[in-house]
Write a protein that holds these residues in place. Structure first.
Motif, short mmCIF file in Angstrom:
data_model
loop_
_atom_site.label_atom_id
_atom_site.label_comp_id
_atom_site.label_asym_id
_atom_site.label_seq_id
_atom_site.Cartn_x
_atom_site.Cartn_y
_atom_site.Cartn_z
N ILE A 96 36.72 -46.33 -23.24
CA ILE A 96 35.44 -46.81 -23.27
C ILE A 96 34.77 -45.42 -24.00
O ILE A 96 33.79 -45.67 -24.71
CB ILE A 96 34.92 -46.64 -21.74
CG1 ILE A 96 35.38 -47.93 -21.14
CG2 ILE A 96 33.35 -46.77 -21.78
CD1 ILE A 96 35.20 -48.27 -19.59
N THR A 97 35.00 -44.15 -23.74
CA THR A 97 34.09 -43.06 -24.25
C THR A 97 34.75 -43.05 -25.83
O THR A 97 33.88 -42.36 -26.47
CB THR A 97 34.72 -41.85 -23.64
OG1 THR A 97 35.94 -41.62 -23.66
CG2 THR A 97 34.07 -41.89 -22.15
N SER A 98 35.69 -43.63 -26.43
CA SER A 98 35.87 -43.65 -27.86
C SER A 98 35.08 -44.71 -28.46
O SER A 98 35.19 -44.62 -29.67
CB SER A 98 37.29 -43.75 -28.08
OG SER A 98 37.86 -44.77 -27.50
N LEU A 99 34.49 -45.62 -28.16
CA LEU A 99 33.79 -46.75 -28.53
C LEU A 99 32.60 -46.21 -29.36
O LEU A 99 31.91 -45.31 -28.94
CB LEU A 99 33.35 -47.75 -27.62
CG LEU A 99 34.18 -48.57 -26.69
CD1 LEU A 99 33.43 -49.15 -25.55
CD2 LEU A 99 35.09 -49.44 -27.70
N TRP B 270 27.58 -45.66 -20.20
CA TRP B 270 26.48 -46.55 -21.03
C TRP B 270 27.08 -46.81 -22.53
O TRP B 270 27.54 -45.65 -23.07
CB TRP B 270 25.31 -45.52 -21.03
CG TRP B 270 24.65 -45.55 -19.89
CD1 TRP B 270 25.01 -46.03 -18.55
CD2 TRP B 270 23.27 -45.10 -19.46
NE1 TRP B 270 24.10 -45.89 -17.51
CE2 TRP B 270 23.08 -45.23 -18.04
CE3 TRP B 270 22.24 -44.49 -20.29
CZ2 TRP B 270 21.65 -44.72 -17.51
CZ3 TRP B 270 21.18 -44.01 -19.78
CH2 TRP B 270 20.85 -44.03 -18.32
N LEU B 271 26.54 -47.95 -23.15
CA LEU B 271 26.81 -48.25 -24.41
C LEU B 271 25.33 -48.73 -25.14
O LEU B 271 24.54 -49.29 -24.42
CB LEU B 271 27.82 -49.23 -24.59
CG LEU B 271 29.13 -49.24 -23.98
CD1 LEU B 271 29.90 -50.59 -24.32
CD2 LEU B 271 29.77 -48.30 -24.30
N LEU B 272 25.05 -47.98 -26.26
CA LEU B 272 24.16 -48.26 -26.92
C LEU B 272 24.32 -48.80 -28.39
O LEU B 272 25.00 -48.13 -29.14
CB LEU B 272 23.24 -47.12 -26.82
CG LEU B 272 21.77 -47.38 -27.43
CD1 LEU B 272 20.59 -48.37 -26.78
CD2 LEU B 272 21.02 -45.99 -27.65
N GLY B 273 23.78 -49.95 -28.83
CA GLY B 273 24.12 -50.74 -30.11
C GLY B 273 23.63 -49.64 -30.98
O GLY B 273 22.69 -48.89 -31.07
N LEU B 274 24.45 -49.57 -32.11
CA LEU B 274 24.15 -48.81 -33.39
C LEU B 274 22.83 -49.23 -33.91
O LEU B 274 22.18 -48.29 -34.60
CB LEU B 274 25.21 -48.87 -34.44
CG LEU B 274 26.54 -48.44 -34.05
CD1 LEU B 274 27.55 -48.66 -35.10
CD2 LEU B 274 26.48 -47.03 -33.41
N GLU B 275 22.46 -50.39 -33.80
CA GLU B 275 21.04 -50.97 -34.36
C GLU B 275 20.00 -50.49 -33.41
O GLU B 275 18.94 -50.61 -33.63
CB GLU B 275 21.26 -52.66 -34.21
CG GLU B 275 22.35 -53.24 -34.83
CD GLU B 275 23.86 -53.32 -34.34
OE1 GLU B 275 24.69 -53.94 -34.80
OE2 GLU B 275 23.78 -52.76 -33.27
N ILE C 23 27.59 -53.87 -30.48
CA ILE C 23 27.98 -54.13 -29.02
C ILE C 23 29.00 -55.05 -28.86
O ILE C 23 30.21 -54.97 -28.33
CB ILE C 23 26.96 -54.16 -28.22
CG1 ILE C 23 25.83 -53.14 -28.12
CG2 ILE C 23 27.33 -54.89 -26.87
CD1 ILE C 23 26.51 -51.71 -27.07
N GLU C 24 28.78 -56.11 -29.58
CA GLU C 24 29.95 -57.36 -29.47
C GLU C 24 31.07 -56.76 -30.08
O GLU C 24 32.36 -57.04 -29.17
CB GLU C 24 29.21 -58.79 -30.17
CG GLU C 24 28.01 -59.18 -29.42
CD GLU C 24 27.47 -60.55 -30.17
OE1 GLU C 24 28.30 -60.87 -31.16
OE2 GLU C 24 26.64 -61.01 -29.88
N ASP C 25 31.13 -56.27 -31.12
CA ASP C 25 32.24 -55.67 -31.84
C ASP C 25 33.12 -54.66 -30.75
O ASP C 25 34.15 -54.77 -30.88
CB ASP C 25 31.88 -55.00 -33.10
CG ASP C 25 31.76 -56.09 -34.11
OD1 ASP C 25 31.66 -57.37 -34.05
OD2 ASP C 25 31.12 -55.57 -35.16
N ASP C 26 32.23 -53.84 -30.26
CA ASP C 26 33.03 -52.86 -29.40
C ASP C 26 33.67 -53.51 -27.97
O ASP C 26 34.71 -53.04 -27.70
CB ASP C 26 32.08 -51.61 -28.99
CG ASP C 26 32.01 -50.39 -29.95
OD1 ASP C 26 32.78 -50.62 -30.85
OD2 ASP C 26 31.50 -49.45 -29.61
N LEU C 27 32.73 -54.30 -27.41
CA LEU C 27 33.42 -54.95 -26.34
C LEU C 27 34.54 -55.80 -26.84
O LEU C 27 35.35 -55.83 -25.92
CB LEU C 27 32.12 -55.77 -25.58
CG LEU C 27 31.25 -54.93 -24.95
CD1 LEU C 27 30.15 -56.23 -24.55
CD2 LEU C 27 31.60 -54.06 -23.99
N MET C 28 34.42 -56.50 -27.94
CA MET C 28 35.81 -57.14 -28.30
C MET C 28 36.63 -56.48 -28.38
O MET C 28 38.21 -56.82 -28.01
CB MET C 28 35.29 -58.38 -29.37
CG MET C 28 34.37 -59.35 -29.28
SD MET C 28 34.92 -60.46 -27.75
CE MET C 28 36.17 -61.20 -28.67
#
Length: 108
Positions: free
Chosen positions: A26-29, A42-47, A79-84
């Motif tokens: 998770i922390t490497s996403l 927490w994840l925040l989209g690059l966009e 976010i979609e890419d990282d979750l996949m």
């Protein structure tokens, strides 16, 4: 309105045994922005980075003893890419089911 999902592990002990590996995944996403002391990530989209002053996350993951709870507020492409990628990495190690808030199998 957010969408909620839960990752269930076929092997109920896998998450407990491999908790540090999951945290590292998770922390490497690319979209990872923060880890709270209670197992919340927490994840925040690059966009969304330019909008970070308005909100701190697009996704929150909560690591629980036998599952991972996901709250998705927004899911831009990063976010979609990282979750996949995260789900694929976990699936390489253990069989999982990702269920939506109604307990239905999701397309993730």
């Amino acid at each position: 309105m957010s969408a909620e999902f839960r990752i269930h592990f076929e092997n109920k002990n896998w998450l407990i045994t491999n908790i540090d590996e999951v945290k590292m995944m998770i922390t490497s996403l690319r979209t990872f922005v923060d880890a709270k002391s209670d197992g919340e990530y927490w994840l925040l989209g690059l966009e969304s980075k330019d909008q970070a002053k308005h909100w701190g996350y697009d996704v929150r993951l909560f690591i629980e003893p036998e599952s991972i709870f996901l709250e998705i507020s927004s899911h831009p492409k990063s976010i979609e890419d990282d979750l996949m990628g995260l789900f694929s990495s976990i699936r390489e190690r253990v069989s999982i089911l990702i269920l939506d808030e109604d307990g239905e199998l999701s397309n993730w």
